[in-house]
Design an enzyme around this catalytic site. Structure first.
Site: not given
Ligand code: GLP
Length: 240
Positions: A67, A134, A136, A141
């Site tokens: 993403d 959440n 995702h 989402e």
């Molecule tokens: C963002 C990314 C996800 C990732 C999530 C968790 O939302 N788009 O791909 O898994 O963050 O992030 P973190 O690893 O910093 O908790």
């Protein structure tokens, strides 16, 4: 779905990296699916170490990221392209032309079409995933159809607030992103999901205990034949 729980995060990162190292060593032209966020950083450090020790080369490797924020260019410190350059690409011998991150600038719908075309023409050998609090995955989402391909998403308040820690203020967090869809992600041959920390425990509980349902996007992984979930103790704390 295989679940492995670790007391020691260093060990978890080494184990996560091992799956990628094996793929890179085995495949003639490895195709890696990569993720951003704080979770995979330790694993990327292990891959860099492995490269420096001469165990792997990225010369024939191609990568696809999950993403990108809409509106941030590659020089913006919070763009996911910048993140990948800093945390992996600039430390290894990968050809930048073989690294793909959705283009968050310009015509987003066109960027999505182009990314879907790239993904249609390839198959990812191994995909790393984090998870949102959440539930995702990437930026799919809650409520995203399982059939979704790469699309523009309006980020939820939860995701904006979770990610605001990386920005100077919550107002600077982009409100939209381009994300691979759940069906693109499911095409990968193997998927490794890492979850660290207490604030992932509820999402992990849902992943393990719920049947696949679109309100909890990560539950789609139950329909995939080759998924490994790596957890620290805190992320696994609601499983028992
Ligand atoms: C963002 C990314 C996800 C990732 C999530 C968790 O939302 N788009 O791909 O898994 O963050 O992030 P973190 O690893 O910093 O908790």
């Amino acid at each position: 779905m295989e679940i492995r729980i670790f007391k020691d995060i260093e060990k978890l990162n080494v184990e996560a990296a091992k799956y990628f190292i094996e793929t890179i060593q085995k495949e003639k032209n490895p195709v890696l699916g990569l993720a951003t966020g704080s979770t995979p950083i330790g694993m990327y450090k292990e891959l860099i170490k492995s490269y420096q020790q001469g165990e792997i080369s990225f010369v024939n490797t191609t990568t696809y990221n999950l993403d990108e924020y809409v509106g941030l260019d590659a020089t913006h410190e919070q763009s996911y392209r910048y993140f990948m350059t800093e945390n992996l690409f600039k430390h290894v011998n990968i050809n930048p032309d073989n690294t793909h991150v959705p283009n968050g600038l310009g015509d987003s719908e066109k960027s999505c079409r182009e990314y879907n075309q790239l993904l249609d023409d390839t198959q990812i050998d191994i995909q790393i995933l984090g998870i949102g609090s959440n539930g995702h995955i990437a930026f799919n989402e809650p409520g995203t159809p399982f059939s979704a391909v790469t699309h523009v998403v309006n980020l939820t308040e939860t995701s904006i607030s979770d990610n605001s820690r990386f920005f100077e203020s919550i107002d600077e967090v982009p409100k939209q992103a381009i994300t691979m869809g759940l069906s693109n992600i499911m095409k990968a041959k193997k998927i490794i999901l890492i979850a660290l920390g207490e604030n992932k425990a509820e999402a992990i509980r849902k992943l393990v205990q719920e049947d696949p349902n679109e309100n909890t996007p990560c539950t789609i992984l139950k329909n995939h034949p080759n998924v490994v979930i790596l957890l620290d103790h805190a992320a696994s704390s609601k499983l028992i």
